[in-house]
Design a protein around this motif. Sequence first.
Motif, PDB file in Angstrom:
ATOM      1  N   LEU A   1       0.834  -1.204   0.000  1.00  0.00           N
ATOM      2  CA  LEU A   1       0.000   0.000   0.000  1.00  0.00           C
ATOM      3  C   LEU A   1       0.867   1.251   0.000  1.00  0.00           C
ATOM      4  O   LEU A   1       0.575   2.230  -0.699  1.00  0.00           O
ATOM      5  N   GLY A   2       1.941   1.231   0.774  1.00  0.00           N
ATOM      6  CA  GLY A   2       2.857   2.368   0.775  1.00  0.00           C
ATOM      7  C   GLY A   2       3.448   2.617  -0.599  1.00  0.00           C
ATOM      8  O   GLY A   2       3.569   3.767  -1.043  1.00  0.00           O
ATOM      9  N   LYS A   3       3.798   1.554  -1.304  1.00  0.00           N
ATOM     10  CA  LYS A   3       4.343   1.707  -2.649  1.00  0.00           C
ATOM     11  C   LYS A   3       3.270   2.158  -3.649  1.00  0.00           C
ATOM     12  O   LYS A   3       3.563   2.851  -4.623  1.00  0.00           O
ATOM     13  N   GLN A   4       2.043   1.773  -3.380  1.00  0.00           N
ATOM     14  CA  GLN A   4       0.934   2.236  -4.228  1.00  0.00           C
ATOM     15  C   GLN A   4       0.836   3.762  -4.190  1.00  0.00           C
ATOM     16  O   GLN A   4       0.482   4.398  -5.182  1.00  0.00           O
ATOM     17  N   TYR A   5       1.177   4.343  -3.031  1.00  0.00           N
ATOM     18  CA  TYR A   5       1.157   5.803  -2.882  1.00  0.00           C
ATOM     19  C   TYR A   5       2.543   6.421  -3.155  1.00  0.00           C
ATOM     20  O   TYR A   5       2.765   7.581  -2.858  1.00  0.00           O
ATOM     21  N   HIS A   6       3.429   5.618  -3.726  1.00  0.00           N
ATOM     22  CA  HIS A   6       4.741   6.085  -4.199  1.00  0.00           C
ATOM     23  C   HIS A   6       5.593   6.700  -3.084  1.00  0.00           C
ATOM     24  O   HIS A   6       6.335   7.656  -3.329  1.00  0.00           O
ATOM     25  N   ILE A   7       5.479   6.173  -1.873  1.00  0.00           N
ATOM     26  CA  ILE A   7       6.347   6.646  -0.798  1.00  0.00           C
ATOM     27  C   ILE A   7       7.781   6.256  -1.147  1.00  0.00           C
ATOM     28  O   ILE A   7       8.072   5.085  -1.395  1.00  0.00           O
ATOM     29  N   PRO A   8       8.695   7.222  -1.168  1.00  0.00           N
ATOM     30  CA  PRO A   8      10.054   6.946  -1.645  1.00  0.00           C
ATOM     31  C   PRO A   8      10.831   5.938  -0.802  1.00  0.00           C
ATOM     32  O   PRO A   8      11.658   5.202  -1.334  1.00  0.00           O
ATOM     33  N   HIS A   9      10.596   5.929   0.516  1.00  0.00           N
ATOM     34  CA  HIS A   9      11.402   5.069   1.380  1.00  0.00           C
ATOM     35  C   HIS A   9      10.497   4.397   2.407  1.00  0.00           C
ATOM     36  O   HIS A   9       9.876   5.070   3.238  1.00  0.00           O
ATOM     37  N   ILE A  10      10.440   3.069   2.349  1.00  0.00           N
ATOM     38  CA  ILE A  10       9.648   2.295   3.304  1.00  0.00           C
ATOM     39  C   ILE A  10      10.599   1.390   4.080  1.00  0.00           C
ATOM     40  O   ILE A  10      11.349   0.600   3.506  1.00  0.00           O
ATOM     41  N   SER A  11      10.551   1.531   5.398  1.00  0.00           N
ATOM     42  CA  SER A  11      11.452   0.795   6.273  1.00  0.00           C
ATOM     43  C   SER A  11      10.661   0.029   7.321  1.00  0.00           C
ATOM     44  O   SER A  11       9.620   0.496   7.789  1.00  0.00           O
ATOM     45  N   LEU A  12      11.152  -1.142   7.664  1.00  0.00           N
ATOM     46  CA  LEU A  12      10.539  -1.972   8.698  1.00  0.00           C
ATOM     47  C   LEU A  12      11.553  -2.197   9.809  1.00  0.00           C
ATOM     48  O   LEU A  12      12.678  -2.614   9.551  1.00  0.00           O
ATOM     49  N   THR A  13      11.160  -1.899  11.051  1.00  0.00           N
ATOM     50  CA  THR A  13      12.025  -2.162  12.201  1.00  0.00           C
ATOM     51  C   THR A  13      11.429  -3.293  13.022  1.00  0.00           C
ATOM     52  O   THR A  13      10.257  -3.238  13.407  1.00  0.00           O
ATOM     53  N   THR A  14      12.228  -4.307  13.291  1.00  0.00           N
ATOM     54  CA  THR A  14      11.720  -5.522  13.906  1.00  0.00           C
ATOM     55  C   THR A  14      12.818  -6.223  14.693  1.00  0.00           C
ATOM     56  O   THR A  14      14.013  -5.997  14.455  1.00  0.00           O
ATOM     57  N   ASN A  15      12.420  -7.087  15.627  1.00  0.00           N
ATOM     58  CA  ASN A  15      13.411  -7.953  16.267  1.00  0.00           C
ATOM     59  C   ASN A  15      13.727  -9.155  15.381  1.00  0.00           C
ATOM     60  O   ASN A  15      14.695  -9.872  15.623  1.00  0.00           O
ATOM     61  N   GLY A  16      12.889  -9.376  14.366  1.00  0.00           N
ATOM     62  CA  GLY A  16      13.174 -10.382  13.348  1.00  0.00           C
ATOM     63  C   GLY A  16      12.753 -11.797  13.670  1.00  0.00           C
ATOM     64  O   GLY A  16      12.818 -12.677  12.806  1.00  0.00           O
ATOM     65  N   SER A  17      12.301 -12.065  14.875  1.00  0.00           N
ATOM     66  CA  SER A  17      12.084 -13.448  15.301  1.00  0.00           C
ATOM     67  C   SER A  17      10.959 -14.150  14.543  1.00  0.00           C
ATOM     68  O   SER A  17      10.946 -15.381  14.457  1.00  0.00           O
ATOM     69  N   LEU A  18      10.000 -13.395  13.997  1.00  0.00           N
ATOM     70  CA  LEU A  18       8.851 -13.990  13.311  1.00  0.00           C
ATOM     71  C   LEU A  18       8.991 -13.957  11.790  1.00  0.00           C
ATOM     72  O   LEU A  18       8.052 -14.293  11.075  1.00  0.00           O
ATOM     73  N   LEU A  19      10.163 -13.599  11.308  1.00  0.00           N
ATOM     74  CA  LEU A  19      10.349 -13.441   9.870  1.00  0.00           C
ATOM     75  C   LEU A  19      10.861 -14.736   9.235  1.00  0.00           C
ATOM     76  O   LEU A  19      12.053 -15.050   9.288  1.00  0.00           O
ATOM     77  N   SER A  20       9.947 -15.476   8.633  1.00  0.00           N
ATOM     78  CA  SER A  20      10.359 -16.644   7.859  1.00  0.00           C
ATOM     79  C   SER A  20      10.942 -16.176   6.530  1.00  0.00           C
ATOM     80  O   SER A  20      10.782 -15.022   6.133  1.00  0.00           O
ATOM     81  N   ARG A  21      11.575 -17.084   5.829  1.00  0.00           N
ATOM     82  CA  ARG A  21      12.142 -16.715   4.534  1.00  0.00           C
ATOM     83  C   ARG A  21      11.046 -16.300   3.560  1.00  0.00           C
ATOM     84  O   ARG A  21      11.220 -15.363   2.774  1.00  0.00           O
ATOM     85  N   ASP A  22       9.898 -16.975   3.604  1.00  0.00           N
ATOM     86  CA  ASP A  22       8.789 -16.636   2.705  1.00  0.00           C
ATOM     87  C   ASP A  22       8.250 -15.236   2.989  1.00  0.00           C
ATOM     88  O   ASP A  22       7.928 -14.488   2.061  1.00  0.00           O
ATOM     89  N   VAL A  23       8.126 -14.895   4.272  1.00  0.00           N
ATOM     90  CA  VAL A  23       7.644 -13.553   4.619  1.00  0.00           C
ATOM     91  C   VAL A  23       8.644 -12.500   4.163  1.00  0.00           C
ATOM     92  O   VAL A  23       8.266 -11.464   3.599  1.00  0.00           O
ATOM     93  N   LEU A  24       9.918 -12.757   4.355  1.00  0.00           N
ATOM     94  CA  LEU A  24      10.946 -11.820   3.913  1.00  0.00           C
ATOM     95  C   LEU A  24      10.873 -11.601   2.403  1.00  0.00           C
ATOM     96  O   LEU A  24      10.951 -10.466   1.926  1.00  0.00           O
ATOM     97  N   GLU A  25      10.714 -12.681   1.675  1.00  0.00           N
ATOM     98  CA  GLU A  25      10.631 -12.563   0.221  1.00  0.00           C
ATOM     99  C   GLU A  25       9.375 -11.802  -0.196  1.00  0.00           C
ATOM    100  O   GLU A  25       9.406 -10.984  -1.119  1.00  0.00           O
ATOM    101  N   GLY A  26       8.270 -12.037   0.508  1.00  0.00           N
ATOM    102  CA  GLY A  26       7.028 -11.321   0.207  1.00  0.00           C
ATOM    103  C   GLY A  26       7.165  -9.827   0.447  1.00  0.00           C
ATOM    104  O   GLY A  26       6.669  -9.013  -0.342  1.00  0.00           O
ATOM    105  N   MET A  27       7.851  -9.440   1.513  1.00  0.00           N
ATOM    106  CA  MET A  27       8.047  -8.022   1.803  1.00  0.00           C
ATOM    107  C   MET A  27       8.953  -7.368   0.764  1.00  0.00           C
ATOM    108  O   MET A  27       8.712  -6.241   0.322  1.00  0.00           O
ATOM    109  N   ALA A  28      10.000  -8.081   0.370  1.00  0.00           N
ATOM    110  CA  ALA A  28      10.903  -7.548  -0.650  1.00  0.00           C
ATOM    111  C   ALA A  28      10.165  -7.377  -1.977  1.00  0.00           C
ATOM    112  O   ALA A  28      10.318  -6.350  -2.660  1.00  0.00           O
ATOM    113  N   LYS A  29       9.365  -8.348  -2.335  1.00  0.00           N
ATOM    114  CA  LYS A  29       8.597  -8.274  -3.579  1.00  0.00           C
ATOM    115  C   LYS A  29       7.583  -7.136  -3.543  1.00  0.00           C
ATOM    116  O   LYS A  29       7.305  -6.486  -4.567  1.00  0.00           O
ATOM    117  N   ALA A  30       7.025  -6.852  -2.349  1.00  0.00           N
ATOM    118  CA  ALA A  30       6.033  -5.779  -2.206  1.00  0.00           C
ATOM    119  C   ALA A  30       6.666  -4.395  -2.310  1.00  0.00           C
ATOM    120  O   ALA A  30       5.955  -3.406  -2.482  1.00  0.00           O
TER     121      ALA A  30
END
Length: 337
Positions: A106-135
Amino acid sequence: MSGFYRILRLNSRIKSIRIKLLGIWLFHVLRKRYIGIFFDPVLACNFRCKMCYFSDAEKRKTYKGTLDYTAIESIAQSLFHRALKLQIGCGAEPTLHKDLVRIIALGKQYHIPHISLTTNGSLLSRDVLEGMAKAGLDEITISTHGLTRETYESLMVNGNFEEFRQVLKNISEIKTQYPDLKLRINYTINNDNLNELPYLWEIVGEHMDILQLRPIQKIGNSAYSDFDLSNIYASYDTIIAPLIKSCNEKGIVCLAPEKKNIIILEEDKTADRRIDKATYCYISPQGCWKEDFDYQTETFESYAKKHHYGRQLLRHALGKTPRDKVDVTRKMNYNIN
């Protein structure tokens, strides 16, 4: 260095707050992007980090709620078109929200130049990471408070050091497929983990693109209570400065305070918050931007017009310098090395 960090570097080199405020006013009247949206879509965390207010049982009772995706869409329609940056995850753990990938898209739909995610990372599977990168995620920031198992798991309660290392490995692999995705490490320095900083290259490797070194700050009641910065100051030349130099040599952006700023941080209990007030937009299940802002019926423009926002910005730029008292450690100034 990405365009966003070039802007940060330019901002850090302009010392006059009045000039910065005049620039913000000009962006405002020209209807350009200048606000930073700091977004907690869910107020919860699966960790109980000792330096965080989530380690305080009483504070946790006040941090509740989740924004559903329909509400997020309404917020996006009202504000996202004026955002220079969307920071997902500020005071809570965003990976607990089921629609995280959709929020990034959704952020990219509104052309936001920089989207960042801050996390402890513990719930990030490889599939979720790939989905976020693709988004379209531009940057993933992993918070860590230690570079040995003992320190990491002691300070990041509920965390697992091997899982942390696996997430770093997965991110590195995803970056080969999505090279525009940047990895940032936020390391909060205290007297118990300062001496582990030299282990950074062994644990994180050279796949890191940005490093932020954050001397401990009081952000509320927490299980950790040692906020003395004198040892960090004394060790600056032997531990922190060499790390900054190594980052420069490796082409890694390093955000770190100057040595003198650490002492100023400890002594100064007031702050000039005009820039923050003009650009900072915090959104969570408990509120959206301003107390009287209704994202269901208003937009950034309609609210700004009603409150003569441009006139306020100009008055802040040309008026007296206010100093606000703060009951926590004031915001630190970082150099963009």
